[in-house]
Design an enzyme around this catalytic site. Structure first.
Site, mmCIF file in Angstrom:
data_model
loop_
_atom_site.group_PDB
_atom_site.id
_atom_site.type_symbol
_atom_site.label_atom_id
_atom_site.label_comp_id
_atom_site.label_asym_id
_atom_site.label_seq_id
_atom_site.Cartn_x
_atom_site.Cartn_y
_atom_site.Cartn_z
ATOM 1 N N GLY A 166 1.009 -1.041 0.050
ATOM 2 C CA GLY A 166 -0.249 0.186 0.358
ATOM 3 C C GLY A 166 0.845 1.211 0.319
ATOM 4 N N CYS A 190 5.473 -5.836 1.273
ATOM 5 C CA CYS A 190 6.019 -4.609 0.952
ATOM 6 C C CYS A 190 5.690 -3.918 2.204
ATOM 7 C CB CYS A 190 5.449 -3.997 -0.327
ATOM 8 S SG CYS A 190 5.975 -2.070 -0.014
ATOM 9 N N TYR A 191 4.810 -2.933 2.568
ATOM 10 C CA TYR A 191 3.752 -2.097 2.947
ATOM 11 C C TYR A 191 3.699 -2.913 4.184
ATOM 12 C CZ TYR A 191 1.295 0.410 6.334
ATOM 13 O OH TYR A 191 0.512 1.386 7.414
ATOM 14 N N HIS A 218 7.542 -7.839 -4.882
ATOM 15 C CA HIS A 218 5.819 -7.990 -5.071
ATOM 16 C C HIS A 218 5.645 -9.018 -5.322
ATOM 17 C CE1 HIS A 218 4.358 -3.514 -3.730
ATOM 18 N NE2 HIS A 218 5.212 -3.685 -4.092
ATOM 19 N N GLU A 250 3.551 -10.662 -6.097
ATOM 20 C CA GLU A 250 2.257 -10.259 -7.382
ATOM 21 C C GLU A 250 2.414 -10.066 -8.387
ATOM 22 O OE1 GLU A 250 2.923 -8.461 -4.953
ATOM 23 O OE2 GLU A 250 1.621 -6.702 -5.215
ATOM 24 N N ASP A 268 -19.549 -12.675 -18.687
ATOM 25 C CA ASP A 268 -19.856 -12.944 -17.368
ATOM 26 C C ASP A 268 -21.364 -13.284 -17.216
ATOM 27 O OD1 ASP A 268 -17.725 -11.641 -17.012
ATOM 28 O OD2 ASP A 268 -18.087 -9.975 -16.011
ATOM 29 N N LYS A 298 -12.133 -12.116 -13.615
ATOM 30 C CA LYS A 298 -12.457 -12.512 -14.760
ATOM 31 C C LYS A 298 -11.639 -13.890 -15.247
ATOM 32 C CE LYS A 298 -14.925 -10.523 -18.141
ATOM 33 N NZ LYS A 298 -15.652 -8.997 -18.351
#
Ligand code: XMP
Length: 485
Positions: free
Chosen positions: A28, A55-56, A142, A144, A200, A341
């Protein structure tokens, strides 16, 4: 794995603690010393399940557990190489000793909390990763983001090796569980589904159709805000879905409701209200229909502040969540509410939906209304529609459709000077937007080859009357969003 994203201060009572296998604290923008910095929920201090703090999240964990965090002399941003200090650690199983990661932080950890040890270092971070014997792990980088080599493997190891998840939450199981739970919810009653032609709503409708058969009626609304040829295309493509589909042409009402409206949120509110009017009318015509099925996805829920999610930073009122009027008469059925998605596409594959439908670019519920910037008029919609068709045609012709998340045209309210046939023109500025993304939460502008851009630009300025200039949007999300409104 089933996962939910919750605000940092979520109390333990709102969490299914008995089934909790692990917690990830995200990064963040805050510093732990900011006044309003997100803190560590009390229950996380003594939490017995593994914790991965990124991280944060890592800085917060270090700060709260007695370590020290200070502003770094030099902000570390971008690529860095980490060297594992403990390559035996389960988080790094199967990884080389040194690899590239993505960093983005201003503060750094100076001393570790008691009980923690360094698991990895970089040239400027002595503690690029830390861990304790209780399964608490911090990563300064990170895992991700796509730029971190082995990032997915690290997350895989955390889930499988450390949290001992087994990966049984599969698309097939999702289908079985949801068909059963929807059948229980709707019982002998009937339901309406808002079908848009996108993946969707097609997946949501097919799930509900499996559960209640022909007690489901799908409504496809021609809002007049659709793309070129879209209404007949959708009706044609949906014909094979084994669903009862009814098309309603409400374009005149939608265009009338948007006349003179410039504000994007007001456009969404009006469109949302009209959608509900249409469905209420259809529901009355069919007898008393209580349930309305929508293909709402998890990012819509996360990015919309709604009554059950008041702390979400409201980015846009996606009309299929927050833009609905509060007093509508339906009980909403949103079987995809906790899916991203890519997961919806997997569920669609498990339901054997056609690949052309599963690979279709997302299209927003408010349609072209949020791509005609400013006032929406039939003329401006026509201009946009023609330009948009060229964009999609050329992207397909170049073989880029499947690698791009969304590609579309935006009609700006800006007019610019041009020259055509030796004469001065004063025409519309059209923007081209194409992004790559995995889940629409973050996105990057697509690196479309210049010759494809050139073809698109020249076709639009030649074939679409009124447009004399085309620009390409090179903004990522964040700080921009995918749509312009
Ligand atoms: P943004 O512009 O928020 O878009 O980055 C993220 C994704 O959501 C779509 N989008 C919408 N979908 N109603 C929808 O159903 C909306 O009001 C809406 N606004 C944006 C957008 O096309 C992208 O896929």
């Amino acid at each position: 794995m089933y996962c939910e994203i919750v605000p940092f201060d979520t109390p333990l009572s709102s969490i299914d603690a008995a089934n909790l296998k692990g917690v990830i604290l995200s990064g963040g923008p805050s510093s732990v010393y900011d006044r309003s910095a997100p803190g560590l929920a009390d229950w996380l201090r003594g939490c017995e399940v593994p914790l991965l703090a990124i991280c944060y999240g890592m800085q917060l964990l270090a700060h709260e557990m007695g370590g020290t965090v200070r502003p770094a002399a030099r902000r570390e941003y971008g690529r860095a190489h980490i060297q594992l200090s403990d390559s035996e650690h389960a988080l790094f199983r199967g990884l080389p000793h040194r690899f590239e990661v993505w960093m983005s932080h201003g503060d750094r950890i100076e001393t570790l909390p008691e009980g923690f040890q360094a698991l990895a270092t970089t040239a400027s971070s002595p503690f690029a990763a830390m861990g304790d014997p209780f399964g608490r792990i911090g990563l300064q980088f990170h895992p991700e983001v796509a730029h971190t080599a082995y990032g997915r493997r690290i997350l895989h190891n955390f889930l499988y090796e450390i949290c001992r998840c087994t990966g049984t939450w599969t698309a097939e199981r999702y289908v079985d569980d949801h068909v059963a739970s929807i059948a229980r919810l709707i019982r002998g009653e009937t339901a309406l589904c808002a079908l848009s032609g996108g993946v969707d709503s097609a997946v949501a409708a097919t799930l509900v159709g499996r559960a209640i058969g022909d007690r489901l009626t799908c409504i496809f609304v021609d809002t007049g805000l659709l793309r070129e040829g879209e209404a007949p295309d959708v009706m044609h493509a949906s014909a094979g879905l084994d669903l009862k589909i009814h098309m309603v042409d409400a374009s005149a009402a939608f265009l009338a409701a948007l006349a003179g409206i410039q504000d994007p949120e007001e456009k969404r509110r009006r469109i949302g209200a009209l959608f509900i009017d249409v469905f209420e009318r259809e529901a009355r015509a069919l007898g008393d229909v209580r349930f309305l099925v929508q293909g709402t996805l998890y990012p819509d829920v996360i990015e919309s502040a709604t009554p059950d999610n008041p702390s979400a930073a409201k980015i846009k009122t996606h009309h299929n969540v927050g833009g609905l009027p509060a007093n509508h008469s339906f009980t909403l059925v949103e079987p995809l509410r906790y899916l991203f998605k890519d997961e919806v596409r997997e569920v669609g594959r498990a339901l054997s939906l056609p690949t052309s439908m599963l690979g279709r670019h997302p299209f927003p519920g408010p349609g072209l209304a949020v791509r005609v910037i400013g006032e929406v008029t039939p003329e401006r919609l026509n201009t946009l529609r023609r330009a948009d068709a060229i964009v999609v045609e050329e992207i397909r012709r170049a073989g880029l459709y499947d690698e791009i998340w969304q590609a579309f045209a935006v009609l700006t309210p800006v007019r610019t000077v041009g020259v055509m046939g030796d004469g001065r023109t004063y025409g519309d500025l059209l923007a081209l937007r194409a992004v790559t993304s995995e889940d629409a939460m973050t996105a990057d502008w697509a690196r479309i080859p210049n010759d494809v851009l050139a073809t698109i630009s020249s076709r639009i300025t030649n074939e679409v009357p009124g447009v004399n200039r085309v620009v390409y949007d090179i903004s990522s999300k964040p700080p921009s969003t995918i749509e312009w409104e």
